[in-house]
Design an enzyme around this catalytic site. Sequence first.
Site: not given
Ligand code: ADP
Length: 401
Positions: A214-215, A94, A14, A333, A388, A335, A183, A287, A244, A7
């Site tokens: 993040n997205g 990717r 990555k 993250g 992914e 979800g 996604h 978090r 965003r 990626n």
């Molecule tokens: P990316 O889209 O960069 O792959 P991730 O899927 O890792 O990102 O998601 C990142 C998000 O997930 C961040 O906003 C982070 O705060 C949130 N996150 C990760 N662990 C937790 C947790 N234990 N509780 C709440 N939010 C979390």
Amino acid sequence: MKILVINSGSSSIKYSFFDVSERKALATGLVEKIGEAGSRIRHTVFTSEPATEVVRDLVVEDHHRGLQLMVDLLLDARIGVIESPSEIMAIGHRVVHGGEHFSQPTVITAGVMKAIKALIPLAPLHNPANLTGIEVAIDLFPQATQVAVFDTAFHQTMPPAAYRYAIPKQLYEEQAIRVYGFHGTSHLYVTKQAVAHLGKPAAETNLITAHLGNGCSITAVRGGQSVDTSMGFSPLAGLIMGTRSGDLDPAVPYFLGHSLGMSFGEIDKLLNKQSGLLGLTGQNDLRDIEERRSQGDADAKLALEMYAYRIKKYVGAYVAALGRVDALVFTAGVGQHSDAVRALACSGLQNLGISLDIEKNRAGPSGSVTEIQAQDSTVKVLIIATNEELEIAIQTVELVR
Ligand code: ADP
């Protein structure tokens, strides 16, 4: 079969190295700050218990050097996972934007690279960086089959009623302005996991999949295929994200330019990098926002409410679009890990057949697929860990075979 997944971003790469028969990564890594001060490679090998992590701060002047460092670590006498680069059969890349041209993973040829290049106006930040990764990988692994896996591909099954915008039709026909969705690799991966878990044929399975990282994006899946999704022409549309804005009145950018004198570049930056949770609270990590909310911070409380309310509205819309839903899936993250977001997003949806078991939701994931719906919920609610990179590796292997 040994597969490398790459990626490639504008200043980072990555990568994951898979033995696909075991469905797990043997090594992963990240090259950061390419061409900038503070560049480094972080490489983790999972063949030993515990995993071995190597971090090297060194000058990585370009993507070629970055991927060469990766090759050296993959071959390393002490922690290497291959003895020769020729063991890598194929490389899955990717690629963010496949436009209307690519609805499937595709073996990369000169013609495919040209087509990816032609899509740069639609993805000016991502496609050039993806292409650089492909060019360097061809150079370093000339014997491997190079495969492009597109973020937009899964959504190419959307019907025109979902993907067209109500603007003059020439803008679609001549400029390709439409909903693409992103996604896709993640939505497809969790769709496959959910289908396997529910035990029904994919063609009979309807899902709503919420990728909250993040997205963030949410997709309506009918018969295993994407029929609508919240991101649009770009990844800016739809849900509220880390930085965003997601959906907003299209007149707002006009106002920012016309009345406040902001340039196109400034507006783009504002909506993509300074909005969302960051714009509402000063922080983009959920978090931190949950922590502040528990201490009574009003901005954090409102941001979380807005974030979840937007998800809930889309869930309602997609129940309407699908008619019947087998499962609502939470992934990525937020979800997978935020019981607060899941609870808020599902609150008050009993009449749509969706209700959570409070305890199961609080306990969170246990295993790759976890059911968290209440007994009387007609729609299953699932937490599924997305992957992914593995999905790209699987699609690469399927194509090469
Ligand atoms: P990316 O889209 O960069 O792959 P991730 O899927 O890792 O990102 O998601 C990142 C998000 O997930 C961040 O906003 C982070 O705060 C949130 N996150 C990760 N662990 C937790 C947790 N234990 N509780 C709440 N939010 C979390």
